[in-house]
Design a protein around this motif. Structure first.
Motif, PDB file in Angstrom:
ATOM      1  N   THR A   1       1.807  -2.006  -6.188  1.00 51.66           N
ATOM      2  CA  THR A   1       1.166  -0.715  -5.994  1.00 51.66           C
ATOM      3  C   THR A   1       1.825   0.294  -6.929  1.00 51.66           C
ATOM      4  N   GLN A   2       1.015   1.118  -7.577  1.00 52.08           N
ATOM      5  CA  GLN A   2       1.511   2.030  -8.608  1.00 52.08           C
ATOM      6  C   GLN A   2       2.088   3.294  -7.990  1.00 52.08           C
ATOM      7  N   VAL A   3       3.300   3.631  -8.405  1.00 54.01           N
ATOM      8  CA  VAL A   3       3.935   4.894  -8.051  1.00 54.01           C
ATOM      9  C   VAL A   3       4.164   5.671  -9.339  1.00 54.01           C
ATOM     10  N   THR A   4       3.650   6.886  -9.400  1.00 55.46           N
ATOM     11  CA  THR A   4       3.817   7.743 -10.566  1.00 55.46           C
ATOM     12  C   THR A   4       4.396   9.078 -10.120  1.00 55.46           C
TER      13      THR A   4
ATOM     14  N   SER B   1       0.843  -1.183   0.000  1.00 49.28           N
ATOM     15  CA  SER B   1       0.000   0.000   0.000  1.00 49.28           C
ATOM     16  C   SER B   1       0.882   1.237   0.000  1.00 49.28           C
ATOM     17  N   GLY B   2       0.305   2.372  -0.347  1.00 51.01           N
ATOM     18  CA  GLY B   2       1.004   3.640  -0.286  1.00 51.01           C
ATOM     19  C   GLY B   2       1.357   4.257  -1.622  1.00 51.01           C
ATOM     20  N   GLY B   3       1.167   3.538  -2.721  1.00 51.05           N
ATOM     21  CA  GLY B   3       1.462   4.109  -4.025  1.00 51.05           C
ATOM     22  C   GLY B   3       0.535   5.264  -4.350  1.00 51.05           C
ATOM     23  N   ASP B   4       1.056   6.239  -5.095  1.00 51.28           N
ATOM     24  CA  ASP B   4       0.276   7.436  -5.401  1.00 51.28           C
ATOM     25  C   ASP B   4       0.936   8.193  -6.542  1.00 51.28           C
ATOM     26  N   LEU B   5       0.302   9.285  -6.939  1.00 45.86           N
ATOM     27  CA  LEU B   5       0.849  10.224  -7.911  1.00 45.86           C
ATOM     28  C   LEU B   5       1.457  11.393  -7.153  1.00 45.86           C
ATOM     29  N   VAL B   6       2.736  11.673  -7.396  1.00 43.63           N
ATOM     30  CA  VAL B   6       3.428  12.772  -6.731  1.00 43.63           C
ATOM     31  C   VAL B   6       4.245  13.545  -7.745  1.00 43.63           C
TER      32      VAL B   6
ATOM     33  N   LEU C   1       7.065   9.436  -0.811  1.00 43.48           N
ATOM     34  CA  LEU C   1       6.032   8.454  -0.538  1.00 43.48           C
ATOM     35  C   LEU C   1       6.586   7.417   0.424  1.00 43.48           C
TER      36      LEU C   1
END
Length: 125
Positions: free
Chosen positions: A119-122, A7-12, A18
């Motif tokens: 989990t996606q990190v962008t 968990s914890g992936g996000d768009l930054v 993150l």
């Protein structure tokens, strides 16, 4: 194999931070070596960091050394990856993996038999 959930992936934005977490249930994660991996479209899966059971060995890929930190929270039964100074090249799906071993860890996917769903990190420019 044990169930793992990231968990914890996000768009930054570039330069942001993150914190990813890897959790399991029904097992004590502290008994396992845990690795973090990432895979971007069209690229091979890359080992990012790993931590052995009892934390005797911690490794980082050159691409993230000095920016990412792996750690355990044994009270929460989790392993986290703190990611700072993010750049667009960090954009990928991030996976955690685990292996019941002695006190060592590796950055090769072949070293692990349990994997999370990713989990996606962008990171935007």
């Amino acid at each position: 194999q044990l169930p793992l959930v990231e968990s914890g992936g996000d768009l930054v934005h570039s330069g942001g931070s993150l914190r990813l977490s890897c959790a399991t249930s029904g097992f004590v994660l502290n008994y396992y070596a845990v690795g973090w991996f990432r895979q971007a479209p069209g690229k091979e899966r890359e080992g990012i960091s790993c931590i052995s059971r009892k934390d005797s060995v911690i490794s980082y890929a050159d691409s993230v050394k000095g920016r990412f930190t792996i750690s355990r929270d044994n009270n929460e039964n989790t392993v986290s990856l703190q990611m700072n100074s993010l750049i667009p090249e960090d954009t990928a799906v991030y996976y955690c993996a685990a292996q019941w071993t002695q006190e060592y860890c590796v950055l090769s996917p072949q070293g692990y038999n349990s994997w999370g769903q990713g989990t996606q990190v962008t990171v935007s420019s």
